[in-house]
Design a protein around this motif. Structure first.
Motif, short mmCIF file in Angstrom:
data_model
loop_
_atom_site.label_atom_id
_atom_site.label_comp_id
_atom_site.label_asym_id
_atom_site.label_seq_id
_atom_site.Cartn_x
_atom_site.Cartn_y
_atom_site.Cartn_z
N GLN A 4 0.81 -1.22 0.00
CA GLN A 4 0.00 0.00 0.00
C GLN A 4 0.85 1.27 0.00
O GLN A 4 0.32 2.37 -0.17
N GLY A 39 -8.73 7.61 -2.36
CA GLY A 39 -9.45 6.61 -3.14
C GLY A 39 -10.24 7.22 -4.28
O GLY A 39 -10.29 6.67 -5.38
N GLU A 40 -10.85 8.37 -4.03
CA GLU A 40 -11.59 9.08 -5.09
C GLU A 40 -10.67 9.47 -6.24
O GLU A 40 -11.11 9.57 -7.38
N ALA A 44 -5.77 4.09 -3.87
CA ALA A 44 -6.41 3.35 -2.78
C ALA A 44 -5.38 2.78 -1.81
O ALA A 44 -4.42 2.12 -2.20
#
Length: 83
Positions: A4, A39-40, A44
């Motif tokens: 991530q 995320g938008e 993410a």
């Protein structure tokens, strides 16, 4: 967490050169809200990953209103040591 880091640091790289994003981030106070904005924008990552980086950078897990951009930039500047 390691998988991530790329999307998280990719998102953090956008902050310094994007005044609209900085303003939007300064309206939030938590990692959950930052992760939702990221995320938008197609970056993410889990809010817990960001909280973990805050801890490793000796940053509080929440920001006072108007200060989230500075907190995130400080984390981004330490990215090489955090990987």
């Amino acid at each position: 967490m390691v998988e991530q880091l790329s999307p998280l640091f990719g998102f953090l790289a956008l902050i310094q050169d994007n005044p609209e994003l900085r303003a939007r981030l300064n309206e939030v106070c938590t990692a959950d809200e930052v992760a939702a904005i990221a995320g938008e924008l197609g970056h993410a990552f889990e809010a817990s990953t960001l909280v973990g980086l805050f801890e490793r950078c000796n940053e509080a897990p929440v920001a006072r209103s108007g200060l989230m951009d500075e907190k995130l930039i400080r984390v981004y500047l330490q990215r090489d040591a955090l990987r």
